[in-house]
Write a protein that holds these residues in place. Structure first.
Motif, PDB file in Angstrom:
ATOM      1  N   ILE A  63      31.261  26.863  41.060  1.00 20.68           N
ATOM      2  CA  ILE A  63      30.893  28.063  40.326  1.00 20.68           C
ATOM      3  C   ILE A  63      30.870  27.328  38.925  1.00 20.68           C
ATOM      4  CG2 ILE A  63      31.991  30.265  40.612  1.00 20.68           C
ATOM      5  CD1 ILE A  63      33.124  30.077  43.392  1.00 20.68           C
ATOM      6  N   THR A  64      29.992  28.399  38.531  1.00 17.40           N
ATOM      7  CA  THR A  64      29.840  28.003  37.267  1.00 17.40           C
ATOM      8  C   THR A  64      30.570  29.412  36.118  1.00 17.40           C
ATOM      9  OG1 THR A  64      27.896  30.036  37.169  1.00 17.40           O
ATOM     10  CG2 THR A  64      27.404  27.138  37.387  1.00 17.40           C
ATOM     11  N   TRP A  65      30.647  28.853  35.109  1.00 16.02           N
ATOM     12  CA  TRP A  65      31.184  29.882  33.770  1.00 16.02           C
ATOM     13  C   TRP A  65      30.053  31.482  33.280  1.00 16.02           C
ATOM     14  CZ3 TRP A  65      36.344  30.450  33.427  1.00 16.02           C
ATOM     15  CH2 TRP A  65      37.298  29.287  33.059  1.00 16.02           C
ATOM     16  N   GLY A  66      28.590  31.485  34.430  1.00 19.84           N
ATOM     17  CA  GLY A  66      28.243  32.344  33.848  1.00 19.84           C
ATOM     18  C   GLY A  66      28.385  33.239  34.706  1.00 19.84           C
ATOM     19  N   GLN A  67      28.982  33.736  35.061  1.00 29.24           N
ATOM     20  CA  GLN A  67      29.393  34.646  35.752  1.00 29.24           C
ATOM     21  C   GLN A  67      29.349  36.437  35.525  1.00 29.24           C
ATOM     22  OE1 GLN A  67      29.199  34.302  38.946  1.00 29.24           O
ATOM     23  NE2 GLN A  67      29.037  31.675  38.722  1.00 29.24           N
ATOM     24  N   PRO A  68      29.355  37.735  36.119  1.00 27.65           N
ATOM     25  CA  PRO A  68      29.122  38.474  35.445  1.00 27.65           C
ATOM     26  C   PRO A  68      30.000  39.303  34.874  1.00 27.65           C
ATOM     27  CG  PRO A  68      27.968  38.870  37.703  1.00 27.65           C
ATOM     28  CD  PRO A  68      28.001  37.610  36.793  1.00 27.65           C
ATOM     29  N   MET A  69      30.557  39.824  34.457  1.00 26.29           N
ATOM     30  CA  MET A  69      31.822  41.605  34.826  1.00 26.29           C
ATOM     31  C   MET A  69      30.934  42.504  34.916  1.00 26.29           C
ATOM     32  SD  MET A  69      33.433  39.421  32.673  1.00 26.29           S
ATOM     33  CE  MET A  69      33.232  37.878  31.444  1.00 26.29           C
ATOM     34  N   GLU A  70      31.863  43.103  36.056  1.00 22.91           N
ATOM     35  CA  GLU A  70      31.615  44.400  37.049  1.00 22.91           C
ATOM     36  C   GLU A  70      32.901  45.079  37.086  1.00 22.91           C
ATOM     37  OE1 GLU A  70      30.665  41.090  40.493  1.00 22.91           O
ATOM     38  OE2 GLU A  70      32.379  41.396  40.318  1.00 22.91           O
ATOM     39  N   LEU A  71      32.095  46.318  37.442  1.00 26.79           N
ATOM     40  CA  LEU A  71      32.607  47.542  37.545  1.00 26.79           C
ATOM     41  C   LEU A  71      32.549  48.325  38.591  1.00 26.79           C
ATOM     42  CD1 LEU A  71      34.873  48.936  35.108  1.00 26.79           C
ATOM     43  CD2 LEU A  71      33.319  50.488  35.340  1.00 26.79           C
ATOM     44  N   PHE A  72      33.752  48.458  39.328  1.00 24.94           N
ATOM     45  CA  PHE A  72      34.025  49.057  40.360  1.00 24.94           C
ATOM     46  C   PHE A  72      34.852  50.227  40.133  1.00 24.94           C
ATOM     47  CE2 PHE A  72      33.236  45.175  41.431  1.00 24.94           C
ATOM     48  CZ  PHE A  72      31.832  44.458  41.968  1.00 24.94           C
ATOM     49  N   GLY A  73      34.685  51.208  42.336  1.00 28.74           N
ATOM     50  CA  GLY A  73      35.343  51.868  41.270  1.00 28.74           C
ATOM     51  C   GLY A  73      36.938  51.687  42.361  1.00 28.74           C
ATOM     52  N   VAL A  74      37.883  52.419  42.395  1.00 28.45           N
ATOM     53  CA  VAL A  74      39.510  51.832  43.240  1.00 28.45           C
ATOM     54  C   VAL A  74      40.013  52.874  44.426  1.00 28.45           C
ATOM     55  CG1 VAL A  74      41.952  52.114  42.832  1.00 28.45           C
ATOM     56  CG2 VAL A  74      39.901  52.702  41.035  1.00 28.45           C
ATOM     57  N   GLY A  75      39.852  52.148  45.313  1.00 24.44           N
ATOM     58  CA  GLY A  75      40.434  52.643  46.352  1.00 24.44           C
ATOM     59  C   GLY A  75      42.548  52.429  47.155  1.00 24.44           C
ATOM     60  N   PHE A  76      42.574  53.342  47.816  1.00 17.97           N
ATOM     61  CA  PHE A  76      43.737  52.597  48.519  1.00 17.97           C
ATOM     62  C   PHE A  76      44.224  52.586  48.742  1.00 17.97           C
ATOM     63  CE2 PHE A  76      45.997  53.838  43.762  1.00 17.97           C
ATOM     64  CZ  PHE A  76      45.217  54.568  42.902  1.00 17.97           C
ATOM     65  N   ARG A  77      45.738  52.182  49.954  1.00 21.71           N
ATOM     66  CA  ARG A  77      45.863  51.554  50.830  1.00 21.71           C
ATOM     67  C   ARG A  77      48.038  51.976  50.945  1.00 21.71           C
ATOM     68  NH1 ARG A  77      47.708  46.548  51.749  1.00 21.71           N
ATOM     69  NH2 ARG A  77      47.027  46.436  54.146  1.00 21.71           N
TER      70      ARG A  77
END
Length: 419
Positions: free
Chosen positions: A146-160
């Motif tokens: 796996i390379t260092w060329g990875q995107p920065m991602e934003l998601f929502g938040v869930g709880f358990r």
């Protein structure tokens, strides 16, 4: 399933615009911008992490392995997910945006999160502005790693594990996630908060192990096969893909409101007074200053301000409009007979500012169309007969037409039953 995304706002009036066939014209809408220069919560999400919400820097990386017999990803669990190191952000919004309204009254036009990246080694992270897929990441892993060329991602938040939301906003009942709460404080050092994408309504999917398969907090059997999960936003910077990201680069995450479940998530969050995000990347895990010289992406927390010269906290900006309750002509928060009386008293008059008083459709005149708007809104919340105008006015109401919005003003549908 016990996730925050299933909770419903507690508005006093379940009046929702799409229950009546009208959309207010743009003249009746007043857009606002609310902005926060730091989060109320920014904590490092990592099973072996220390410091939690008191850390200055929050690294992001993956924990992904290959099964050498099958050439497939090894499945990951709840204490060591594929999105292993992340930053959990939460902003308390009730200081600037009114809370506990019906969720459909929050017309959201844009949402932007920013975060500043520091490199913890002499090597730099290559900039990537495209999403990853499970197939593409597996191909990387099998052909050199796996390379260092990875995107920065934003998601929502869930709880358990019994958590009902953040320890922010007016409702503090039940178990709440605070700055000091360890993300991996569940049974067997499992996570209690996790990144999600939406499928619409209250259906949200845990994406902690979407790339590899394994544990899932949102499936009936708590397991998932690999699937592609589109982030709600990818980090953008003024760089060419493949270029080295300079130290202290600020990434902007413009949330894609067209994705399923995103607007619903944001509307419910504003009704509750707090909105949260997971900032993730699946860069290879390393250590700052390691002999290999690998890059080490890490994000400034608000605690780093004044400690690091280039530190900046994450920020949030929301462009929104709070839509009026259709038919509430006396502005008391209820659609009732008093509004009919207000319409009757004003019938036939013009208003100085369209949309004020009993001019429900904001065409500048109080007429039969405004009665029809009140009647339909009243029917949506009261299962009783409404008063009818005199015969002459009623005839006008029968042929009345309604103006439709041509600008950014719109109404959003409710998702699921209300409490």
């Amino acid at each position: 399933m016990d996730t925050r995304t299933e909770r419903r706002p507690r508005g006093a009036w379940p009046v929702v615009a799409t229950l009546i066939a009208v959309v207010l014209p743009a003249a009746a809408c007043r857009g606002e911008t609310a902005a926060w220069d730091e989060p109320a919560i920014d904590t490092w999400s990592y099973v072996n992490g220390f410091g939690g919400g008191s850390r200055l820097l929050t690294p992001s990386f993956g924990g992904i392995g290959i099964d050498e017999e099958t050439n497939e990803f090894l499945e990951n669990g709840a204490s060591g997910p594929a999105r292993l190191g992340s930053m959990l952000l939460a902003f308390e919004t009730d200081d600037l945006i009114e809370v506990e309204l019906d969720a459909g009254r929050y017309a959201i036009e844009s949402v932007t999160v920013t975060a500043r990246l520091q490199s913890g080694s002499t090597a730099s992270v290559p900039y990537e502005d495209q999403p990853i897929t499970t197939a593409g990441l597996l191909d990387e892993a099998l052909n050199g790693g796996i390379t260092w060329g990875q995107p920065m991602e934003l998601f929502g938040v869930g709880f358990r594990e019994g958590y009902e939301g953040f320890a922010l906003g007016p409702d503090q009942t039940g178990q709440r996630f605070a700055e000091s709460t360890p993300v991996y404080s569940g049974a067997g050092a499992s996570y209690v908060a996790y990144p999600v994408v939406g499928g619409g309504g209250s259906v949200y999917a845990d994406v902690s192990n979407s790339l590899t398969g394994g544990f899932s907090a949102t499936t009936p059997d708590e397991t998932t096969t690999p699937f592609d999960a589109t982030p709600w936003a990818l980090g953008e910077a003024p760089l060419t893909p493949g270029a080295a990201v300079p130290n202290d680069t600020t990434f902007s995450f413009d949330i894609d409101l067209a994705q399923p479940g995103v607007v619903d998530y944001l509307q419910r969050s504003l009704a509750e007074g707090a909105v949260g995000f997971f900032l993730s990347s699946v860069h290879p895990a390393s250590q700052p200053g390691s002999p290999s010289g690998d890059a080490y992406p890490q994000w400034y927390a608000k605690e780093a301000i004044g400690i690091y010269a280039g530190a900046e906290a994450a920020t949030l900006s929301i462009d929104y409009t709070i839509l009026p309750i259709p038919g509430d002509y006396d502005a008391d928060g209820a659609v009732d007979s008093a509004d009919y009386d207000a319409w009757t008293a004003a019938y036939g008059s013009t208003v100085a500012t369209p949309g004020l008083g009993a001019d429900g459709n904001a065409d500048g005149v109080v007429d039969a169309a405004d009665y029809a708007l009140w009647r339909d809104a009243h029917d949506a919340v009261e299962a009783i007969a409404v008063p009818e105008p005199t015969a002459g006015v009623y005839a006008l109401a029968g042929v009345a037409t309604v103006s439709f919005c041509v600008g950014t003003c719109f109404f959003s549908s409710p998702r699921g039953p209300r409490e």
